[in-house]
Design an enzyme around this catalytic site. Sequence first.
Site, PDB file in Angstrom:
ATOM      1  N   HIS A  34      96.360  10.433  -2.735  1.00  0.00           N
ATOM      2  CA  HIS A  34      96.344   8.974  -2.801  1.00  0.00           C
ATOM      3  C   HIS A  34      96.267   8.449  -4.237  1.00  0.00           C
ATOM      4  CE1 HIS A  34      91.838   9.423  -2.833  1.00  0.00           C
ATOM      5  NE2 HIS A  34      91.921   8.344  -3.586  1.00  0.00           N
ATOM      6  N   ASP A  87      95.116  15.332   1.450  1.00  0.00           N
ATOM      7  CA  ASP A  87      94.883  14.401   0.342  1.00  0.00           C
ATOM      8  C   ASP A  87      94.818  15.139  -0.989  1.00  0.00           C
ATOM      9  OD1 ASP A  87      94.604  11.918  -0.836  1.00  0.00           O
ATOM     10  OD2 ASP A  87      92.418  11.929  -0.699  1.00  0.00           O
ATOM     11  N   SER A 108      88.297   9.443  -7.732  1.00  0.00           N
ATOM     12  CA  SER A 108      89.155  10.247  -6.862  1.00  0.00           C
ATOM     13  C   SER A 108      89.971  11.245  -7.675  1.00  0.00           C
ATOM     14  CB  SER A 108      90.095   9.346  -6.068  1.00  0.00           C
ATOM     15  OG  SER A 108      89.392   8.544  -5.162  1.00  0.00           O
TER      16      SER A 108
END
Length: 393
Positions: free
Chosen positions: A136, A166, A243
């Site tokens: 992402h 992911d 992230s």
Amino acid sequence: MDREDLDRELAEKGGAMQTQNQGGKHTKQWLAAAAAALLIVGFAGGCTLGDLPFLKSPGTESNYKVPETKSEETFELPAIRNTAVVEAVKKVGPAVVGITTQIYDRDVFNRRIEVGQSVGSGVIFDKKGYIVTNNHVVGDSEKVNVCLSSGDTVQGTVVGTDASTDLAVVKIDGSDDLPVAEFGDSDHLQVGETAIAIGNPLGLEFQGTVTVGVISALNRTLDDMDLRFKLIQTDAAINPGNSGGALVTADGKVVGINSAKIAKEGVEGMGFSIPINQARTIIEELIQNGRVTRAYLGLYGADKDIAARYGYRWDSNVKGVLVMRVAGNSPLSLSGIRPGDYITAVGDKEIESVRDIRDVLDQYKPGDTLSITYVHDGRTVRTEVLLSEAPQD
């Protein structure tokens, strides 16, 4: 001079002497008061001349100097400050990078226009220039900007992505000077041990931010993240921009790729990372093929709770997964398994949820044969299914 003149002269001199004596008395009193004031001010000011304190004159220089600290060349961090966290950050911090991608949209004429940027983190794990991050973070981009810990920004190419886990891999030009992080063993983590998160929360302005907590729990699942494996939970602060960054143990090894946090009012200290042991095989396949190839059954199933939610009748005597639909031209469609049947075991593993089936499938490759046990019309049947490659969608 007659007597009268002499008396008058003596009287005038006597008055002058009396006046002089009175003036002298006032002068002595004033001098005494001034001297006392000087003593008081002098003590308050702290300046001394000999043994007597006096007020410091403006512009007077002092010989006192604040002791100098050691220069950086000779400075050594005291052992009490050189903690395991400090050493771990020294090892891994330089290998954590910032990843910036452009965000595009369409205007009223359907033209592609840039509307902003997205910033995340990544970890260099190979001197060839390979960086692991989140899917992402890179999105649909083919090129990204990579900000190194040195402050240099270079262009990176997205090698491969996998939405199911992911994870993504980005490559920059390799160099022997590239800082590289070492992967650890996430299978042997202990709840309560130190956890260090390194990343870029809220963007590159806070690049290389370090937060510290503990491993809060292992094998966590999140309902709103349908990932293919269970996650590490930590209370080390993880914020937007973290992230793709590193979750590090006290010995300076990366054991997780930070991926998510629960962001709800009143909820604090619940961040989640992808275990590095599960990420390894995905990373290797992304580098080799640009995508992950998975075994495929063609099953649309539901466990007991999901079936009840959608109004399906469940046989209370059976444990397993209810077959709701079989995809056309799939491996399962070539078997005797039909909607309404219950899959109770895959291989040697008893099944209670769709996730259980997926966990077993991840251990197989397209072309492998898998044994499936199911219940059809009250009868237990065992069959062999030849697995194919999962469609990209």
